[in-house]
Scaffold this active site. Structure first.
Site, PDB file in Angstrom:
ATOM      1  N   THR A 151      15.378-120.334  14.136  1.00  0.00           N
ATOM      2  CA  THR A 151      15.753-121.110  12.936  1.00  0.00           C
ATOM      3  C   THR A 151      15.155-122.516  12.956  1.00  0.00           C
ATOM      4  OG1 THR A 151      17.756-121.903  14.023  1.00  0.00           O
ATOM      5  CG2 THR A 151      17.940-119.888  12.690  1.00  0.00           C
ATOM      6  N   ASP A 152      14.802-123.021  14.153  1.00  0.00           N
ATOM      7  CA  ASP A 152      14.326-124.410  14.236  1.00  0.00           C
ATOM      8  C   ASP A 152      13.165-124.675  13.287  1.00  0.00           C
ATOM      9  OD1 ASP A 152      14.784-125.367  17.763  1.00  0.00           O
ATOM     10  OD2 ASP A 152      16.164-124.605  16.233  1.00  0.00           O
TER      11      ASP A 152
ATOM     12  N   THR B 168      16.646-117.425  18.699  1.00  0.00           N
ATOM     13  CA  THR B 168      17.979-117.177  19.262  1.00  0.00           C
ATOM     14  C   THR B 168      18.421-115.743  19.058  1.00  0.00           C
ATOM     15  OG1 THR B 168      18.685-119.473  19.094  1.00  0.00           O
ATOM     16  CG2 THR B 168      20.416-117.815  19.007  1.00  0.00           C
TER      17      THR B 168
ATOM     18  N   SER C  25      11.186-120.760  18.378  1.00  0.00           N
ATOM     19  CA  SER C  25      10.291-121.217  17.299  1.00  0.00           C
ATOM     20  C   SER C  25       9.868-122.673  17.479  1.00  0.00           C
ATOM     21  CB  SER C  25      10.968-121.027  15.940  1.00  0.00           C
ATOM     22  OG  SER C  25      11.999-121.969  15.747  1.00  0.00           O
TER      23      SER C  25
HETATM   24  N1  LIG Z   1      18.884-120.529  16.159  1.00  0.00           N
HETATM   25  C1  LIG Z   1      17.612-120.520  16.653  1.00  0.00           C
HETATM   26  O1  LIG Z   1      16.897-119.566  16.496  1.00  0.00           O
HETATM   27  C2  LIG Z   1      17.167-121.756  17.337  1.00  0.00           C
HETATM   28  C3  LIG Z   1      16.104-121.545  18.387  1.00  0.00           C
HETATM   29  N2  LIG Z   1      15.986-122.748  19.216  1.00  0.00           N
HETATM   30  C4  LIG Z   1      14.720-121.286  17.780  1.00  0.00           C
HETATM   31  O2  LIG Z   1      14.353-121.870  16.797  1.00  0.00           O
HETATM   32  O3  LIG Z   1      13.972-120.492  18.323  1.00  0.00           O
END
Ligand SMILES: NC(=O)C[C@H](N)C(=O)O
Length: 322
Positions: free
Chosen positions: A85-86, A12, A52
């Site tokens: 973050t995932d 993100t 991710s």
């Molecule tokens: N906040 C994030 O980065 C979530 C995103 N969907 C990822 O993991 O790439």
């Protein structure tokens, strides 16, 4: 003044686009670092530019390889990895298991996209660079810095889908007071494990969750489908329903380790109950994950099997790092 390497993988923090196609990772690490001050110097590189949730074990090994290469450069004092973050908890934990340098490696990301009205990426990157440049954080392994808090990768997990501070767990080793990194703890570290060969990318370890009415059919199917190990995310302190203990015994006899973890977000696995519960699962051959959640248990299992496929020694090796 420290010199920090910033390695981007996407997520993100690098994403934009709000239309029908949804937000996707597109920004370069160079563009993400435009707002950084000049207290430290840095060089940035893009490893990947993806969400991710799309990563696989080959990608995680490639990220580890790039980080190890950066750490080997004499003029690099620390490394920051920007990441979605995932699944940050898996990548960061793998790197922590392999981390053989004294230099800090700090993961960060964002919960709001680069083109949102209030992106949190710039602040998170600045904090992560400050942490990576902090002498007192040397020899603390791989860390996750998010929204002013710095946690160990080991034990951390994404606990909130939208909050500014999505991560919890692990050991909080520092926090930010303005631009100052205040170090508050030092984690116990295990010796680094050897860097795995490319075989790591192909080690299948599945995660099966227990729930009311669950049968061991999926556990047996995972093994029949070629899984080298299976993580059973049991209920509570580490339990599962009728038939699971027999299935664990069969998989163990067939050389497919079953790691007993918990679907509960926090707390250790402690074999306690009979009548099919944790006591019976361990007696059947399951390996308790102790404090490791299912997702980090899977990473450890895949790494250990990549390093040595011998399942006779797996339980002892896993327990030494769980
Ligand atoms: N906040 C994030 O980065 C979530 C995103 N969907 C990822 O993991 O790439």
């Amino acid at each position: 003044m420290a010199h920090i390497r910033i390695l981007g993988t996407g997520g993100t923090i690098a994403s934009r686009g709000q239309g029908e196609s949804g937000s996707v990772a597109s920004d370069t690490t160079e563009s993400l670092t435009a707002s950084l001050g000049n207290e430290h110097t840095f060089t940035s590189r893009d490893i990947l530019t993806t969400g991710s949730y799309r990563l696989d074990l080959q990608d995680l090994r490639a990220i580890a390889e790039q980080v190890h290469g950066a750490l080997a450069e004499d003029d690099v004092d620390g490394v920051v990895v920007t990441h979605g973050t995932d699944t940050m908890e898996e990548t960061a934990f793998l790197l922590d298991l392999l981390h053989s340098s004294s230099k800090p490696v700090v993961f960060t990301g964002a919960q709001r996209a680069a083109d949102s009205h209030a992106p949190d990426g710039p602040g998170n990157i600045a904090d992560a660079v400050a942490a990576a440049a902090t002498e007192q954080l040397r020899d603390t392994g791989v860390l996750i810095s998010f929204s002013g808090t710095v946690l160990t990768a080991r034990g951390a997990r994404k606990a909130q889908t939208t909050a500014d501070s999505p991560f919890a767990g692990g050991v909080q080793v520092a926090h930010l007071l303005g631009d100052e990194v205040v170090v508050t703890a030092r984690p116990q570290r295990r010796p680094p494990l050897p860097f795995p060969g490319h075989v790591f990318g192909g080690i299948g370890v599945e995660i099966i969750t227990a729930y009311p009415g669950a049968t061991p059919a999926l556990l047996r199917h995972a093994a029949a489908d070629g899984a080298k190990a299976v993580v059973l995310a049991g209920t509570g302190i580490g339990n599962a329903g009728p038939g699971f203990a027999d299935a664990v015994a069969d998989l163990s006899a067939d050389g497919v380790p079953v790691i007993l973890s918990s679907r509960a977000p926090w707390g250790p696995v402690v074999p306690t109950y009979g009548n099919g519960g944790g006591k019976d699962l361990i007696r059947a051959g399951a390996v308790g994950s102790r404090d490791l959640n299912p997702f980090q248990s899977r990473i450890l299992a895949a790494l250990l099997l990549a390093l040595d496929p011998a399942t006779e020694t797996f339980a002892e090796r896993f327990t030494a790092y769980s």
